[in-house]
Structures are given as structure tokens and as C-alpha cells.
Design a protein around this motif. Structure first.
Motif, PDB file in Angstrom:
ATOM      1  N   ARG A   1      20.959  38.857  95.258  1.00 36.44           N
ATOM      2  CA  ARG A   1      19.823  39.048  93.994  1.00 36.44           C
ATOM      3  C   ARG A   1      20.177  40.121  93.128  1.00 36.44           C
ATOM      4  O   ARG A   1      20.929  41.091  93.618  1.00 36.44           O
ATOM      5  N   PRO A   2      19.993  39.981  91.668  1.00 36.25           N
ATOM      6  CA  PRO A   2      18.846  39.124  91.285  1.00 36.25           C
ATOM      7  C   PRO A   2      19.443  37.481  90.848  1.00 36.25           C
ATOM      8  O   PRO A   2      18.840  36.863  90.351  1.00 36.25           O
ATOM      9  N   GLY A   3      20.625  37.483  91.424  1.00 41.64           N
ATOM     10  CA  GLY A   3      21.364  36.110  91.001  1.00 41.64           C
ATOM     11  C   GLY A   3      20.630  35.070  91.965  1.00 41.64           C
ATOM     12  O   GLY A   3      19.602  35.232  92.971  1.00 41.64           O
ATOM     13  N   TRP A   4      20.694  33.852  91.594  1.00 40.00           N
ATOM     14  CA  TRP A   4      19.982  32.737  92.336  1.00 40.00           C
ATOM     15  C   TRP A   4      21.009  32.327  93.460  1.00 40.00           C
ATOM     16  O   TRP A   4      21.973  31.540  93.250  1.00 40.00           O
ATOM     17  N   VAL A   5      20.736  33.085  94.649  1.00 44.17           N
ATOM     18  CA  VAL A   5      21.507  32.902  95.656  1.00 44.17           C
ATOM     19  C   VAL A   5      21.738  31.628  96.550  1.00 44.17           C
ATOM     20  O   VAL A   5      22.807  31.231  96.684  1.00 44.17           O
ATOM     21  N   GLU A   6      20.491  30.905  96.333  1.00 46.00           N
ATOM     22  CA  GLU A   6      20.525  29.359  96.957  1.00 46.00           C
ATOM     23  C   GLU A   6      21.314  28.626  95.963  1.00 46.00           C
ATOM     24  O   GLU A   6      22.233  27.603  96.857  1.00 46.00           O
ATOM     25  N   ALA A   7      21.563  28.859  94.717  1.00 47.92           N
ATOM     26  CA  ALA A   7      22.532  27.791  94.156  1.00 47.92           C
ATOM     27  C   ALA A   7      23.917  28.239  94.007  1.00 47.92           C
ATOM     28  O   ALA A   7      24.677  27.539  93.985  1.00 47.92           O
ATOM     29  N   GLY A   8      24.068  29.596  94.112  1.00 42.44           N
ATOM     30  CA  GLY A   8      25.424  30.167  94.662  1.00 42.44           C
ATOM     31  C   GLY A   8      26.020  29.819  95.886  1.00 42.44           C
ATOM     32  O   GLY A   8      27.300  29.318  96.080  1.00 42.44           O
ATOM     33  N   ARG A   9      24.935  29.699  96.905  1.00 47.18           N
ATOM     34  CA  ARG A   9      25.717  28.984  98.254  1.00 47.18           C
ATOM     35  C   ARG A   9      26.027  27.512  98.537  1.00 47.18           C
ATOM     36  O   ARG A   9      26.985  27.260  98.527  1.00 47.18           O
ATOM     37  N   HIS A  10      25.205  26.834  97.373  1.00 42.52           N
ATOM     38  CA  HIS A  10      25.632  25.522  97.128  1.00 42.52           C
ATOM     39  C   HIS A  10      26.799  25.342  96.371  1.00 42.52           C
ATOM     40  O   HIS A  10      27.887  24.585  96.775  1.00 42.52           O
ATOM     41  N   LEU A  11      26.668  26.080  95.168  1.00 40.45           N
ATOM     42  CA  LEU A  11      28.157  25.902  94.638  1.00 40.45           C
ATOM     43  C   LEU A  11      29.590  26.361  95.203  1.00 40.45           C
ATOM     44  O   LEU A  11      30.372  25.837  95.327  1.00 40.45           O
ATOM     45  N   LEU A  12      29.322  27.746  95.999  1.00 38.10           N
ATOM     46  CA  LEU A  12      30.455  27.842  96.749  1.00 38.10           C
ATOM     47  C   LEU A  12      30.778  26.856  97.829  1.00 38.10           C
ATOM     48  O   LEU A  12      31.958  26.894  98.096  1.00 38.10           O
ATOM     49  N   ALA A  13      29.839  26.339  98.654  1.00 40.39           N
ATOM     50  CA  ALA A  13      30.065  25.229  99.528  1.00 40.39           C
ATOM     51  C   ALA A  13      31.007  24.153  98.978  1.00 40.39           C
ATOM     52  O   ALA A  13      31.972  23.664  99.515  1.00 40.39           O
TER      53      ALA A  13
END
Length: 371
Positions: A28-40
Motif C-alpha cells: 500500500r498505497p499501491g493496488w496490492v491485489e492487482a500487483g499480485r495478479h500481475l506478478l503471478a
């Protein structure tokens, strides 16, 4: 099997690897859920590239840096990655952060493939080094505006916060809708509680409210307030930026989060590659993959092609590495062109849909329009 994401800053590489720098919002404050999907998506594709022999027999490695939605942090990460000798930089979800990274990569002559940010003006000047997979904001949001008009909505209120991205979205909607008989009223939510936002919607006689605000705050409280206000029983709530795409939206809002149309970048039906990758991403994430995860996978597919076939003299061509790309991604054939008004090499265009969560089954998405 659920595979947790690698920790921020992890360097899955060794001295013999061909390395790609990955910019991802993981805190945070990044959109962590989006980041997790992008990294996956990025990591899955790297694993498959290596299973197929790597890049000329050398393993492909990721050097991950967490941007935390901070433009300065992203620009500093590009500098660091360049010093580490990465062959290219990839990723990022937040448009203002991607813009900072693109400017720095362009100045350094370091290839940067933006996975998921849509702001039209990703660079101030045309760049030979920067390319993008996601559709430009003007393309997707015009499709969304057509959906609004087709659904009979001509009086649109947009709840906004100060941001280059949100301001750009409001301008695109206003300029597109005005010649077609639509009106756009901006409601600056700073200093307004959700009840006051409802009062503004009633005052302006809006038939649709678009959430051009952060998630979960203040988007979630605004949705809850509007859903409970009897004066607004017939209003459409929309979120063109895609907040309802991720499972956390349904978890926080339950049934209130359904029937809120948003943009996503997937075809109506995935082909064999997309279906296979989707199944692998679901296993890796422990949940349905978002379009952002597919963008991450396709990013590495493109860069692997560039690194295999366009090294050396090819990289020095006048147009940079991007004009020669022609690869099959999870969502179709990927090629890059120069698009009017866009300063970077652009895939024009990824499949674009307006979808919402089905009120009868909130985990299921309904396609409302495709473009």
C-alpha cells in the motif's frame, strides 16, 4: 495448489541469466491485489520460457521491484535496474507510476514494456524504447461511453479525486458524450461524506454514477450509501477503471458490488493458449485470474520474443525492438504499431469488454458490450 508471490525485491536470477526488471505494486498505497495478479502472470511465463530452454540456452530471470504506487520510487527502480544490467523493464499497473518509469527508461534507452497502465500520454514525446500491451484509456473509455448511451444514460455524474488518470478519464467521457447528447457532471469527493455524494446525485438528477476514485476508500462506502438511498433506486453505478474485477470487491461489498459495469481486457472466449494459462494462473493464485494476470503473462511472451530474435543490431534499428514483434499471446496475436495520439509503441488493441458481476451469482461475470 496456491503459490504465494515472491517477496518484494526478490531476485530470481543468477549471473548467467538474461534478466528482466519487473515493476509491480506490492504494498500500500499501491493496488496490492492487482500487483499480485500481475506478478503471478509474469512469473508463470518466465517459468514456461525456462522450461522451453530459456533465451538461447540461458535462463530468464526476474528482478522484482515494488513501486507501492509511487512514481519517484518507480523512476529510481528503473535507474537501479539499468545499473544491474537488465535487458528490459516490464510491468506496472498504476498509470502515473508507469508514466514516470517510461520517462526514465526512455531517457536511458532501456526497453520498457508496460503491461497494464492505460493513460494515453505515457510519454511526453514519441519513444522508440517504450511499448504498451494495455489499450489506451481513450480507446477503452469510449467503448464504455457507448455502453452508457446504449443503456439510455445521458446524465452522467463522475465522483472524482485529484489525479492525472481520473482527470483524463473525465475529459475523455465529456468530450465523447457531449456531441452525442450526453452530459458529465464532476463531483469532487474531497470533503464530502457518502451521504453528501448522494445528495449531489439527486441535485444533478444523474442517471448514472461513475466511480473515478480509489479502492477500497472511498469507492466502497460510496457504493454502500448509494445502494441504500431510496432516492437513487434507479441509478446505475459504474467503475470503468475496473475496481470490481478483483475478488476483494465482492468480499467487501457482497451483493452491493454486483451490477456495476467495468472495463476488462479479455476476449469473449479464450483460445487454447489462454485457457491453459488461465488454468495455471488459477492454481497459482488460488482464485480466478483477472485480466491483469493475463497481461503479465503476455508481457513476458513478448519480451522473450524480443530477446531471442532481436538482440544485437536489431535492437539498434530506428524503430527500436517493437515493430518486429509478432507473437501469439493469451488474448490474440500481438503486434505493435504507431497509433495517432499515442507516443509509445502500442498493441492496438487488446480485446475490450464492458462487464459486471451477476447479481444472482456475484462470482460470475456478464458481458454487456465488447469492442
Amino acid at each position: 495448489m496456491h503459490t504465494p508471490p515472491s517477496p518484494p525485491g526478490a531476485e530470481r536470477t543468477d549471473g548467467s541469466s538474461v534478466r528482466i526488471g519487473a515493476l509491480v505494486p506490492l504494498t500500500r498505497p499501491g493496488w496490492v491485489e492487482a500487483g499480485r495478479h500481475l506478478l503471478a502472470g509474469l512469473e508463470l511465463a518466465v517459468r514456461e520460457v525456462n522450461d522451453a530452454g530459456g533465451i538461447g540456452g540461458r535462463p530468464l530471470g526476474l528482478v522484482v521491484r515494488d513501486t507501492a504506487a509511487d512514481p519517484q520510487r518507480a523512476a529510481a527502480a528503473v535507474d537501479e535496474l539499468a545499473r544491474l544490467g537488465v535487458a528490459a523493464v516490464a510491468g506496472e499497473y498504476h498509470s502515473v507510476v508507469a508514466r514516470a518509469a517510461a520517462a526514465r527508461a526512455d531517457a536511458l534507452g532501456l526497453p520498457f514494456l508496460c503491461s497494464s497502465a492505460v493513460l494515453d500520454a505515457l510519454t511526453e514525446q514519441p519513444s522508440r524504447w517504450v511499448a504498451r500491451l494495455a489499450p489506451a484509456q481513450s480507446h477503452g473509455w469510449r467503448i464504455y461511453a457507448d455502453f452508457l448511451l446504449g443503456a439510455g444514460h445521458g446524465r452522467i455524474a463522475v465522483a472524482t479525486q485529484p489525479s492525472v488518470y481520473w482527470a483524463s478519464g473525465a475529459r475523455i467521457l465529456r468530450e465523447y458524450l457531449a456531441p452525442r447528447g450526453g452530459t458529465v457532471v464532476e463531483i469532487d469527493v474531497r470533503g464530502l461524506d457518502p451521504a453528501a455524494v448522494c445528495d449531489e446525485l439527486v441535485y444533478h438528477r444523474a442517471t448514472a454514477l461513475l466511480l473515478l476514485v480509489g479502492h477500497p476508500e472511498p469507492a466502497v462506502p460510496i457504493v454502500e450509501a448509494v445502494r441504500r438511498d431510496r432516492r437513487l433506486a434507479g441509478i446505475l453505478i459504474g467503475a470503468p477503471a475496473g475496481q470490481p474485477e478483483f475478488p476483494a470487491w465482492a468480499t467487501l461489498l457482497g451483493g452491493d458490488g454486483a451490477a456495476i459495469p467495468f472495463l476488462r481486457y479479455l476476449p469473449e472466449r479464450l483460445g487454447p493458449l489462454g485457457a491453459r494459462v488461465g488454468a495455471a494462473l488459477r492454481e497459482r493464485l488460488g482464485q480466478a485470474p483477472s485480466f491483469v494476470a493475463f497481461e503479465g503473462y503476455d508481457t513476458v511472451v513478448v519480451l522473450a520474443d524480443v530477446l531471442r530474435t532481436q538482440a544485437g543490431e536489431d535492437g539498434a534499428r530506428a524503430g527500436g525492438p517493437w515493430p518486429h514483434v509478432a507473437v501469439e499471446g493469451t488474448r490474440g496475436q500481438i503486434r505493435f504499431t504507431r497509433t495517432p495520439g499515442i507516443g509509445v509503441w502500442q498493441w492496438a488493441w487488446a480485446p475490450t469488454q464492458v462487464v459486471d458481476r451477476d447479481p444472482a451469482e456475484p462470482d460470475r461475470f456478464r458481458i454487456l458490450r465488447a469492442g
